[in-house]
Write a protein that holds these residues in place. Sequence first.
Motif, PDB file in Angstrom:
ATOM      1  N   ALA A  64      49.938  81.647 -72.005  1.00  0.00           N
ATOM      2  CA  ALA A  64      48.965  81.697 -70.909  1.00  0.00           C
ATOM      3  C   ALA A  64      47.865  80.666 -71.123  1.00  0.00           C
ATOM      4  CB  ALA A  64      48.375  83.107 -70.789  1.00  0.00           C
ATOM      5  N   ASP A  65      47.394  80.536 -72.360  1.00  0.00           N
ATOM      6  CA  ASP A  65      46.367  79.538 -72.657  1.00  0.00           C
ATOM      7  C   ASP A  65      46.892  78.124 -72.409  1.00  0.00           C
ATOM      8  OD1 ASP A  65      44.656  81.581 -73.349  1.00  0.00           O
ATOM      9  OD2 ASP A  65      44.874  81.295 -75.523  1.00  0.00           O
ATOM     10  N   ALA A  66      48.142  77.875 -72.807  1.00  0.00           N
ATOM     11  CA  ALA A  66      48.736  76.545 -72.603  1.00  0.00           C
ATOM     12  C   ALA A  66      48.883  76.234 -71.116  1.00  0.00           C
ATOM     13  CB  ALA A  66      50.092  76.473 -73.305  1.00  0.00           C
ATOM     14  N   ILE A  67      49.290  77.215 -70.328  1.00  0.00           N
ATOM     15  CA  ILE A  67      49.423  77.020 -68.878  1.00  0.00           C
ATOM     16  C   ILE A  67      48.054  76.757 -68.261  1.00  0.00           C
ATOM     17  CG2 ILE A  67      49.992  78.180 -66.702  1.00  0.00           C
ATOM     18  CD1 ILE A  67      52.292  79.578 -68.257  1.00  0.00           C
ATOM     19  N   ALA A  68      47.026  77.496 -68.707  1.00  0.00           N
ATOM     20  CA  ALA A  68      45.674  77.305 -68.175  1.00  0.00           C
ATOM     21  C   ALA A  68      45.170  75.895 -68.481  1.00  0.00           C
ATOM     22  CB  ALA A  68      44.727  78.351 -68.764  1.00  0.00           C
ATOM     23  N   VAL A  69      45.421  75.405 -69.683  1.00  0.00           N
ATOM     24  CA  VAL A  69      45.011  74.045 -70.042  1.00  0.00           C
ATOM     25  C   VAL A  69      45.756  73.035 -69.175  1.00  0.00           C
ATOM     26  CG1 VAL A  69      45.094  72.305 -71.874  1.00  0.00           C
ATOM     27  CG2 VAL A  69      44.293  74.625 -72.388  1.00  0.00           C
ATOM     28  N   TYR A  70      47.075  73.233 -69.003  1.00  0.00           N
ATOM     29  CA  TYR A  70      47.887  72.340 -68.165  1.00  0.00           C
ATOM     30  C   TYR A  70      47.335  72.317 -66.733  1.00  0.00           C
ATOM     31  CZ  TYR A  70      51.744  70.954 -65.125  1.00  0.00           C
ATOM     32  OH  TYR A  70      52.494  70.357 -64.148  1.00  0.00           O
ATOM     33  N   ALA A  71      47.020  73.509 -66.189  1.00  0.00           N
ATOM     34  CA  ALA A  71      46.524  73.598 -64.810  1.00  0.00           C
ATOM     35  C   ALA A  71      45.158  72.918 -64.672  1.00  0.00           C
ATOM     36  CB  ALA A  71      46.445  75.058 -64.369  1.00  0.00           C
ATOM     37  N   LYS A  72      44.294  73.093 -65.655  1.00  0.00           N
ATOM     38  CA  LYS A  72      42.969  72.460 -65.593  1.00  0.00           C
ATOM     39  C   LYS A  72      43.070  70.941 -65.698  1.00  0.00           C
ATOM     40  CE  LYS A  72      40.469  76.446 -67.344  1.00  0.00           C
ATOM     41  NZ  LYS A  72      39.829  77.074 -68.502  1.00  0.00           N
ATOM     42  N   LEU A  73      43.948  70.477 -66.596  1.00  0.00           N
ATOM     43  CA  LEU A  73      44.100  69.027 -66.765  1.00  0.00           C
ATOM     44  C   LEU A  73      44.752  68.363 -65.555  1.00  0.00           C
ATOM     45  CD1 LEU A  73      45.208  68.809 -70.522  1.00  0.00           C
ATOM     46  CD2 LEU A  73      42.967  68.240 -69.543  1.00  0.00           C
ATOM     47  N   ARG A  75      44.708  69.657 -62.336  1.00  0.00           N
ATOM     48  CA  ARG A  75      44.222  70.371 -61.153  1.00  0.00           C
ATOM     49  C   ARG A  75      44.299  69.512 -59.891  1.00  0.00           C
ATOM     50  NH1 ARG A  75      38.920  74.215 -60.929  1.00  0.00           N
ATOM     51  NH2 ARG A  75      39.263  74.977 -58.826  1.00  0.00           N
ATOM     52  N   LEU A  76      43.904  68.269 -59.972  1.00  0.00           N
ATOM     53  CA  LEU A  76      43.899  67.407 -58.787  1.00  0.00           C
ATOM     54  C   LEU A  76      45.309  67.149 -58.264  1.00  0.00           C
ATOM     55  CD1 LEU A  76      41.141  64.843 -59.826  1.00  0.00           C
ATOM     56  CD2 LEU A  76      40.959  66.782 -58.247  1.00  0.00           C
ATOM     57  N   ASP A  77      46.303  67.051 -59.138  1.00  0.00           N
ATOM     58  CA  ASP A  77      47.678  66.808 -58.710  1.00  0.00           C
ATOM     59  C   ASP A  77      48.369  68.083 -58.208  1.00  0.00           C
ATOM     60  OD1 ASP A  77      47.397  64.164 -59.470  1.00  0.00           O
ATOM     61  OD2 ASP A  77      48.204  64.513 -61.486  1.00  0.00           O
ATOM     62  N   LEU A  78      48.148  69.188 -58.903  1.00  0.00           N
ATOM     63  CA  LEU A  78      48.855  70.441 -58.590  1.00  0.00           C
ATOM     64  C   LEU A  78      48.273  71.182 -57.386  1.00  0.00           C
ATOM     65  CD1 LEU A  78      49.318  71.853 -62.207  1.00  0.00           C
ATOM     66  CD2 LEU A  78      51.078  70.797 -60.768  1.00  0.00           C
ATOM     67  N   PHE A  79      46.975  71.118 -57.221  1.00  0.00           N
ATOM     68  CA  PHE A  79      46.307  71.958 -56.218  1.00  0.00           C
ATOM     69  C   PHE A  79      45.554  71.119 -55.185  1.00  0.00           C
ATOM     70  CE2 PHE A  79      46.427  74.165 -60.320  1.00  0.00           C
ATOM     71  CZ  PHE A  79      47.275  75.217 -59.998  1.00  0.00           C
ATOM     72  N   THR A  80      46.245  70.154 -54.604  1.00  0.00           N
ATOM     73  CA  THR A  80      45.601  69.298 -53.600  1.00  0.00           C
ATOM     74  C   THR A  80      45.441  70.007 -52.267  1.00  0.00           C
ATOM     75  OG1 THR A  80      47.751  68.334 -53.084  1.00  0.00           O
ATOM     76  CG2 THR A  80      46.328  67.121 -54.629  1.00  0.00           C
ATOM     77  N   LYS A  81      46.451  70.760 -51.854  1.00  0.00           N
ATOM     78  CA  LYS A  81      46.430  71.398 -50.529  1.00  0.00           C
ATOM     79  C   LYS A  81      46.091  72.886 -50.584  1.00  0.00           C
ATOM     80  CE  LYS A  81      49.843  68.170 -48.795  1.00  0.00           C
ATOM     81  NZ  LYS A  81      51.202  67.993 -48.379  1.00  0.00           N
ATOM     82  N   GLN A  82      46.326  73.511 -51.705  1.00  0.00           N
ATOM     83  CA  GLN A  82      46.110  74.950 -51.812  1.00  0.00           C
ATOM     84  C   GLN A  82      45.552  75.296 -53.184  1.00  0.00           C
ATOM     85  OE1 GLN A  82      50.010  75.391 -50.641  1.00  0.00           O
ATOM     86  NE2 GLN A  82      50.929  75.472 -52.648  1.00  0.00           N
ATOM     87  N   LYS A  83      45.047  76.532 -53.301  1.00  0.00           N
ATOM     88  CA  LYS A  83      44.434  76.958 -54.558  1.00  0.00           C
ATOM     89  C   LYS A  83      45.422  77.626 -55.501  1.00  0.00           C
ATOM     90  CE  LYS A  83      39.727  77.508 -53.026  1.00  0.00           C
ATOM     91  NZ  LYS A  83      38.531  78.308 -53.166  1.00  0.00           N
ATOM     92  N   SER A  84      46.655  77.854 -55.036  1.00  0.00           N
ATOM     93  CA  SER A  84      47.662  78.470 -55.896  1.00  0.00           C
ATOM     94  C   SER A  84      48.991  77.747 -55.719  1.00  0.00           C
ATOM     95  CB  SER A  84      47.814  79.955 -55.566  1.00  0.00           C
ATOM     96  OG  SER A  84      48.261  80.123 -54.238  1.00  0.00           O
ATOM     97  N   LEU A  85      49.848  77.917 -56.715  1.00  0.00           N
ATOM     98  CA  LEU A  85      51.135  77.231 -56.721  1.00  0.00           C
ATOM     99  C   LEU A  85      52.203  78.211 -57.175  1.00  0.00           C
ATOM    100  CD1 LEU A  85      52.606  74.462 -56.476  1.00  0.00           C
ATOM    101  CD2 LEU A  85      52.053  74.096 -58.883  1.00  0.00           C
ATOM    102  N   ASP A  86      53.223  78.450 -56.328  1.00  0.00           N
ATOM    103  CA  ASP A  86      54.320  79.354 -56.666  1.00  0.00           C
ATOM    104  C   ASP A  86      55.296  78.605 -57.554  1.00  0.00           C
ATOM    105  OD1 ASP A  86      56.373  81.184 -56.854  1.00  0.00           O
ATOM    106  OD2 ASP A  86      56.401  81.645 -54.715  1.00  0.00           O
ATOM    107  N   MET A  87      55.496  79.120 -58.771  1.00  0.00           N
ATOM    108  CA  MET A  87      56.324  78.432 -59.753  1.00  0.00           C
ATOM    109  C   MET A  87      57.664  79.134 -59.981  1.00  0.00           C
ATOM    110  SD  MET A  87      54.406  75.863 -60.823  1.00  0.00           S
ATOM    111  CE  MET A  87      55.106  75.404 -62.387  1.00  0.00           C
TER     112      MET A  87
END
Length: 173
Positions: A64-73, A75-87
């Motif tokens: 979970a910590d690794a995923i949170a770091v990945y998402a924060k690093l 953030r601009l690429d993954l969450f451009t249109k929405q605040k969540s991403l279905d994986m």
Amino acid sequence: MARIKPTPCIVADRAQCEGALAEMAALDRKIATIENGMREAIDTAKAQAAQAANPLQARRKELADAIAVYAKLNRLDLFTKQKSLDMGFGVIGFRASTKIVQVRGVTAEMTLAKLHEFNFADGIRIKEEINKDAALGWPDGRLELVGLKRQQQDQFFIEIRKDAVPDGAVATN
């Protein structure tokens, strides 16, 4: 299906009363033994479950910590249109939340004083109720003054002595 009515137990004299108390003491000890065994079994099961789950929980937190770091690093690429991403196996995202915190250097007591000063009563929690425990020590005149009175009741009780009856002694009617 016929109902079976239990036979009522009747205590007719002092000897039967003492016998019933002795039997109740023996039953209490047996119940306590059963409950202690249950608690031991539950404590053992909890300890085994915790021991088995600890490495799994540690690994889960690491992931979970690794995923949170990945998402924060990213953030601009993954969450451009929405605040969540279905994986597929789950959803990751950022959720806006709001909370009230103290300003640095301002204590809770200072804030309470300001709330009182500006008469912002809705910002203060107060639960008022009669403290009957304190009123027990008051004289009757003081109780009457505030609309209370002392009332005594006789309440039946049974106290089973834990050490008075040997384990094997069970009295019967």
